[in-house]
Design a protein around this motif. Structure first.
Motif, PDB file in Angstrom:
ATOM      1  N   VAL A 148       0.854  -1.192   0.000  1.00 39.80           N
ATOM      2  CA  VAL A 148       0.000   0.000   0.000  1.00 39.80           C
ATOM      3  C   VAL A 148       0.892   1.245   0.000  1.00 39.80           C
ATOM      4  O   VAL A 148       1.779   1.395   0.841  1.00 39.80           O
ATOM      5  N   LYS A 149       0.622   2.129  -0.949  1.00 39.79           N
ATOM      6  CA  LYS A 149       1.487   3.307  -1.099  1.00 39.79           C
ATOM      7  C   LYS A 149       1.274   4.322   0.026  1.00 39.79           C
ATOM      8  O   LYS A 149       2.220   4.797   0.638  1.00 39.79           O
ATOM      9  N   GLY A 150       0.003   4.640   0.314  1.00 42.36           N
ATOM     10  CA  GLY A 150      -0.277   5.674   1.328  1.00 42.36           C
ATOM     11  C   GLY A 150      -0.021   7.053   0.743  1.00 42.36           C
ATOM     12  O   GLY A 150      -0.303   7.302  -0.433  1.00 42.36           O
ATOM     13  N   GLY A 151       0.456   7.973   1.585  1.00 44.38           N
ATOM     14  CA  GLY A 151       0.809   9.301   1.080  1.00 44.38           C
ATOM     15  C   GLY A 151      -0.395  10.171   0.782  1.00 44.38           C
ATOM     16  O   GLY A 151      -0.342  11.001  -0.134  1.00 44.38           O
ATOM     17  N   ALA A 152      -1.491   9.999   1.528  1.00 40.98           N
ATOM     18  CA  ALA A 152      -2.692  10.801   1.265  1.00 40.98           C
ATOM     19  C   ALA A 152      -3.245  11.367   2.564  1.00 40.98           C
ATOM     20  O   ALA A 152      -2.930  10.893   3.649  1.00 40.98           O
ATOM     21  N   VAL A 153      -4.086  12.403   2.395  1.00 43.66           N
ATOM     22  CA  VAL A 153      -4.868  12.908   3.529  1.00 43.66           C
ATOM     23  C   VAL A 153      -6.300  12.421   3.298  1.00 43.66           C
ATOM     24  O   VAL A 153      -6.911  12.744   2.279  1.00 43.66           O
ATOM     25  N   CYS A 154      -6.832  11.628   4.217  1.00 43.66           N
ATOM     26  CA  CYS A 154      -8.160  11.038   4.034  1.00 43.66           C
ATOM     27  C   CYS A 154      -9.193  11.825   4.837  1.00 43.66           C
ATOM     28  O   CYS A 154      -8.930  12.233   5.975  1.00 43.66           O
ATOM     29  N   ALA A 155     -10.368  11.986   4.238  1.00 41.16           N
ATOM     30  CA  ALA A 155     -11.457  12.719   4.907  1.00 41.16           C
ATOM     31  C   ALA A 155     -12.177  11.779   5.863  1.00 41.16           C
ATOM     32  O   ALA A 155     -12.556  10.667   5.486  1.00 41.16           O
ATOM     33  N   THR A 156     -12.374  12.229   7.113  1.00 39.80           N
ATOM     34  CA  THR A 156     -13.006  11.338   8.095  1.00 39.80           C
ATOM     35  C   THR A 156     -14.507  11.582   8.265  1.00 39.80           C
ATOM     36  O   THR A 156     -15.188  10.769   8.875  1.00 39.80           O
ATOM     37  N   ARG A 157     -15.021  12.688   7.763  1.00 41.28           N
ATOM     38  CA  ARG A 157     -16.471  12.941   7.694  1.00 41.28           C
ATOM     39  C   ARG A 157     -17.170  12.777   9.046  1.00 41.28           C
ATOM     40  O   ARG A 157     -18.240  12.157   9.129  1.00 41.28           O
ATOM     41  N   LEU A 158     -16.567  13.274  10.108  1.00 43.47           N
ATOM     42  CA  LEU A 158     -17.123  13.186  11.468  1.00 43.47           C
ATOM     43  C   LEU A 158     -17.352  11.739  11.893  1.00 43.47           C
ATOM     44  O   LEU A 158     -18.282  11.452  12.647  1.00 43.47           O
ATOM     45  N   ASP A 159     -16.508  10.826  11.412  1.00 43.46           N
ATOM     46  CA  ASP A 159     -16.723   9.396  11.678  1.00 43.46           C
ATOM     47  C   ASP A 159     -15.480   8.797  12.334  1.00 43.46           C
ATOM     48  O   ASP A 159     -14.432   8.635  11.698  1.00 43.46           O
ATOM     49  N   HIS A 160     -15.633   8.439  13.615  1.00 45.48           N
ATOM     50  CA  HIS A 160     -14.517   7.899  14.400  1.00 45.48           C
ATOM     51  C   HIS A 160     -13.878   6.675  13.766  1.00 45.48           C
ATOM     52  O   HIS A 160     -12.650   6.544  13.739  1.00 45.48           O
ATOM     53  N   ARG A 161     -14.709   5.768  13.221  1.00 46.73           N
ATOM     54  CA  ARG A 161     -14.131   4.520  12.696  1.00 46.73           C
ATOM     55  C   ARG A 161     -13.386   4.752  11.381  1.00 46.73           C
ATOM     56  O   ARG A 161     -12.438   4.035  11.069  1.00 46.73           O
ATOM     57  N   ILE A 162     -13.802   5.739  10.624  1.00 46.88           N
ATOM     58  CA  ILE A 162     -13.058   6.080   9.394  1.00 46.88           C
ATOM     59  C   ILE A 162     -11.702   6.670   9.785  1.00 46.88           C
ATOM     60  O   ILE A 162     -10.661   6.320   9.217  1.00 46.88           O
ATOM     61  N   ALA A 163     -11.704   7.543  10.796  1.00 46.17           N
ATOM     62  CA  ALA A 163     -10.442   8.162  11.239  1.00 46.17           C
ATOM     63  C   ALA A 163      -9.457   7.091  11.721  1.00 46.17           C
ATOM     64  O   ALA A 163      -8.295   7.052  11.288  1.00 46.17           O
ATOM     65  N   MET A 164      -9.920   6.195  12.603  1.00 47.61           N
ATOM     66  CA  MET A 164      -9.003   5.178  13.151  1.00 47.61           C
ATOM     67  C   MET A 164      -8.554   4.204  12.065  1.00 47.61           C
ATOM     68  O   MET A 164      -7.393   3.777  12.059  1.00 47.61           O
ATOM     69  N   SER A 165      -9.434   3.878  11.125  1.00 46.61           N
ATOM     70  CA  SER A 165      -9.067   2.930  10.065  1.00 46.61           C
ATOM     71  C   SER A 165      -7.905   3.482   9.241  1.00 46.61           C
ATOM     72  O   SER A 165      -6.924   2.775   8.972  1.00 46.61           O
ATOM     73  N   PHE A 166      -7.991   4.757   8.826  1.00 49.66           N
ATOM     74  CA  PHE A 166      -6.914   5.284   7.982  1.00 49.66           C
ATOM     75  C   PHE A 166      -5.629   5.493   8.775  1.00 49.66           C
ATOM     76  O   PHE A 166      -4.530   5.366   8.219  1.00 49.66           O
ATOM     77  N   LEU A 167      -5.739   5.795  10.058  1.00 44.53           N
ATOM     78  CA  LEU A 167      -4.508   5.908  10.857  1.00 44.53           C
ATOM     79  C   LEU A 167      -3.838   4.538  10.986  1.00 44.53           C
ATOM     80  O   LEU A 167      -2.606   4.433  10.902  1.00 44.53           O
ATOM     81  N   VAL A 168      -4.614   3.478  11.121  1.00 44.63           N
ATOM     82  CA  VAL A 168      -4.019   2.125  11.161  1.00 44.63           C
ATOM     83  C   VAL A 168      -3.359   1.820   9.814  1.00 44.63           C
ATOM     84  O   VAL A 168      -2.254   1.254   9.768  1.00 44.63           O
ATOM     85  N   LEU A 169      -3.997   2.232   8.730  1.00 43.02           N
ATOM     86  CA  LEU A 169      -3.378   2.007   7.409  1.00 43.02           C
ATOM     87  C   LEU A 169      -2.011   2.682   7.342  1.00 43.02           C
ATOM     88  O   LEU A 169      -1.055   2.127   6.797  1.00 43.02           O
TER      89      LEU A 169
END
Ligand code: S3P
Length: 449
Positions: A390-411
């Motif tokens: 996985v390349k990474g190198g992006a800023v991901c939008a979390t849309r006020l969603d805790h599980r989206i935020a934690m998922s991308f930080l784990v990535l």
């Protein structure tokens, strides 16, 4: 979580293996219910291990607004002096449930059979979510809801003065809908019946039984689950020990699986069959997880999970498993991105009405990190890049969603380049210790300055 909160950008980068013990916080679903059932019992309920996340704190405030007394005695230790079934009083101001769909929907159920008026609101995420799925069955009890178009918040619920019991078939697989109906049924005379086509998390049934209500679950000839509650019980105060949250445990478990050389212990994770679909799926993907020391805690089956980094392969997740892992698809799609081969997740359209449209949020963020995905209304397909791919190198939008935020930080802990999120603030709704816990395991995750 207030929608006005200042965003907290965060990033995670690769570092060495994760090691140690990940003691995740108390279960969110059980924490909400402990407060609500405690508030509807007669006398003092003592709770230990309560999740002190924003969502649950909003529910605690709501119980106070309805007349119960709720006190924090120490870390995770709370007492609730309940007012008894039918004993809530009209709140003087608007009930703000913040980010919490569970909070608002369960509390709507609890007040629907009280002869008064309650106005609910929430943050920018909650105000977009559908409430008719709850207010429709509550109308059958005699309650009346007036809300924005599509039944959205802010919404006023005029409770039934003379409630009647209800026999209801849930149109969507939702423990929140089932629980709202059962909570309303508590203050209706006679039998309230809820039938669901497939089983959803059963904490309401288990806990109401523990509080002394008569609740019977049976399988119908068609294979449906039918729950019958006898109304107007006297709920007896309990000592509730909240077990750790399997949905929060999923984040350190995922990180340990995808960060090479990791070996961690996650104690006391629920093995409740209505919640453990992710763990079944991970084992099928080849995850090295040992389920040690199986036992019962707070009325739930739990085990300590020993998790080691693993070579994972993509699989087809059966759609009938969706209800038992509905909150885990975001983190599963991160794990799938680090696996070899393709993972197909079908029957997941409920993800579109969670704190965000989680299919869209994950698909866009994964694409930005170089992962190929396919998306349909009810399906998410992730083409794995392999353990170092996985390349990474992006800023991901979390849309006020805790599980989206934690998922991308784990990535970001496994990707070749750093992964950032635009706002890690919502993590505090369910897992306020996430950053500290992951850092303690050796992960490189921090707030951006
Ligand atoms: C919950 C039920 C699920 C889940 C949510 C918690 C509960 O929602 O997504 O995080 O505690 O009842 P649905 O019932 O809408 O599927």
């Amino acid at each position: 979580m207030s929608s006005q909160a200042t965003p907290i950008p965060m990033s995670a980068r690769r570092r060495g293996p994760l090691k140690g013990t990940a003691a995740v916080p108390g279960d969110k679903s059980i924490s909400h219910r402990a407060l609500i059932f405690g508030a509807m019992a007669v006398g003092e309920t003592k709770i230990t291990g309560l999740l002190e996340g924003e969502d649950v704190l909003d529910t605690a405030r709501a119980m106070q607004a309805l007349g119960a007394s709720v006190t924090r005695e120490g870390a995770g230790e709370w007492t609730v002096h309940g007012v008894g079934v039918g004993g809530f009083s009209e709140p003087e101001t608007v009930i703000d449930c913040g980010n919490s769909g569970t909070g608002v929907r369960l509390i709507m159920g609890a007040v629907a059979t009280h002869d008064f008026c309650t106005t609910f609101t929430g943050d920018g995420s909650l105000r977009k979510r559908p409430m008719a799925r709850v207010t429709d069955p509550l109308a059958l009890f005699g309650a009346r809801a007036v809300g924005r178009s599509g039944g959205r918040l802010p919404l006023t619920l005029v409770g039934a003065a003379d409630p009647v019991p209800v026999d209801y078939m849930t149109p969507v697989p939702s423990a929140q809908v089932k629980s709202a109906v059962l909570l309303a049924g508590l203050n209706a005379p006679g039998r309230t019946v809820v039938t669901e086509r497939e089983p959803t998390r059963d904490h309401t049934e288990r806990m109401l039984t523990g509080f002394g209500a008569e609740v019977v679950t049976e399988t119908t000839p068609e294979g449906f689950h039918r729950i019958t509650l006898i109304g107007r019980p006297e709920l007896v105060p309990q000592e509730v020990a909240v077990p750790r949250d399997p949905s929060s445990a999923a984040f350190p478990v995922a990180a340990a699986l995808i960060v090479g050389g990791s070996d961690i212990l996650v104690p006391g994770v629920s093995q409740n069959p209505t919640r453990n679909g992710l763990y079944t799926t991970l084992v099928e993907m080849g995850a090295d997880i040992a389920f040690e020391n199986p036992r019962e805690e707070g009325g739930e089956p739990v085990a300590d999970l020993r998790v080691r980094a693993s070579a994972l392969r993509g699989i087809e997740v059966p759609p009938d498993r969706a209800a038992s892992m509905i909150d885990e698809y975001p983190i599963l799609s991160v794990i799938a991105a680090c696996a070899e081969g393709t993972t197909v997740m079908r029957g997941v359209k409920e993800l579109r009405v969670k704190e965000s449209d989680r299919i869209d949020a994950m698909a866009r963020g994964l694409e930005a990190c170089g992962v190929a995905v396919e998306e349909e209304e009810d399906t998410l397909v992730v083409h794995g890049c392999g353990p170092d791919g996985v390349k990474g190198g992006a800023v991901c939008a979390t849309r006020l969603d805790h599980r989206i935020a934690m998922s991308f930080l784990v990535l970001g802990m496994a990707a070749r380049e750093q992964v950032s999120v635009d706002d890690g603030g919502p993590i505090a709704t369910s897992f306020p210790t996430f950053e500290k816990l992951m850092t303690g395991l050796g992960a490189d995750v921090s707030r951006d300055n």
